[in-house]
Design an enzyme around this catalytic site. Structure first.
Site, short mmCIF file in Angstrom:
data_model
loop_
_atom_site.label_atom_id
_atom_site.label_comp_id
_atom_site.label_asym_id
_atom_site.label_seq_id
_atom_site.Cartn_x
_atom_site.Cartn_y
_atom_site.Cartn_z
N VAL A 192 0.85 -1.19 0.00
CA VAL A 192 0.00 0.00 0.00
C VAL A 192 0.88 1.24 0.00
O VAL A 192 1.70 1.45 0.90
CB VAL A 192 -0.94 0.02 1.21
CG1 VAL A 192 -1.77 1.30 1.22
CG2 VAL A 192 -1.84 -1.21 1.20
N LYS A 193 0.70 2.06 -1.01
CA LYS A 193 1.50 3.27 -1.17
C LYS A 193 0.78 4.44 -0.51
O LYS A 193 -0.39 4.72 -0.81
CB LYS A 193 1.73 3.53 -2.66
CG LYS A 193 2.94 4.38 -2.99
CD LYS A 193 3.16 4.37 -4.50
CE LYS A 193 4.37 5.19 -4.90
NZ LYS A 193 4.50 5.25 -6.38
#
Length: 218
Positions: free
Chosen positions: A82-83
């Site tokens: 997850v960025k």
């Protein structure tokens, strides 16, 4: 050093994977927008192509919503990272996601202080934007060196990713500075394999072979 492809284009990714040197993929909202496909659908397709880390970025702006969106993205595939963009809300979201065992890529890092906060929050990857730092008149590679030094001093396991790479020299310098990962546009990957002396040498080998064998059998 791991090589990630900085792209959300499936055809480009397939071409790069044929090289046998790509370890993962980074995407961002701009790259996804170019494909005209919803984020969740596109990153799912990317995960079906490559067995490696695939960064998918949240677009929410408050920590609670970022964390909720991150949990949804993480459920798409085991390879999803997850960025999360840096900032107060982003750091809060990273800490929350890390407590849930969800891997995060903290993006838009432009200072060692930001990188230190991200590591303390439990980031799996920190994305340092060397090219954009160069653009404002500061040496982007010093950012990588500073982060490497700080992480080594305190034993942080956060991986350092060199982002905003503009050319072959950026890749080499980032590797020399100790970056764990370089995320490359496909055009930079193509540049890396080329050298005029390689092309000249190959042409000479082929000509010598032709003269020695093909003309004899003619």
């Amino acid at each position: 050093m791991k090589f990630f492809l900085d792209s959300a284009n499936l055809e480009e990714l397939k071409k790069a994977l044929d090289w046998g040197v790509i370890d993962g993929v980074t995407t961002n909202p701009s790259l996804i927008a170019k494909e005209g496909v919803p984020v969740e659908d596109q990153v799912r397709r990317i995960c079906e192509i490559i067995d490696g880390d695939v960064s998918a970025e949240v677009v929410s702006t408050c920590a609670r919503d970022m964390a909720a969106e991150g949990r949804r993205l993480a459920r798409i595939h085991r390879n999803i990272v997850v960025k999360v963009p840096l900032g107060e809300e982003g750091i809060k979201a990273v800490a929350a996601l890390s407590q849930d065992g969800i891997r995060t890529n903290v993006t838009l890092c432009f200072s060692a202080a930001q990188a230190l906060l991200a590591a303390k929050a439990g980031a799996y990857i920190i994305s340092a934007f060397i090219g954009r730092v160069d653009d404002i008149g500061w040496p982007g590679m010093d950012l990588i060196r500073d982060i490497v030094t700080i992480y080594r001093n305190y034993g942080y396991k956060t991986q350092i990713l060199a982002a905003s790479i503009r050319g072959t020299l950026d890749v080499v310098d980032a590797a020399k500075a100790g970056a764990h990962i370089g995320t490359l546009p496909y055009k930079v990957l193509e540049q890396m394999v080329k050298h005029p002396l390689t092309e000249k040498g190959l042409a000479q080998f082929m000509e010598d072979h032709r003269k020695a064998f093909e003309l004899v059998t003619a």
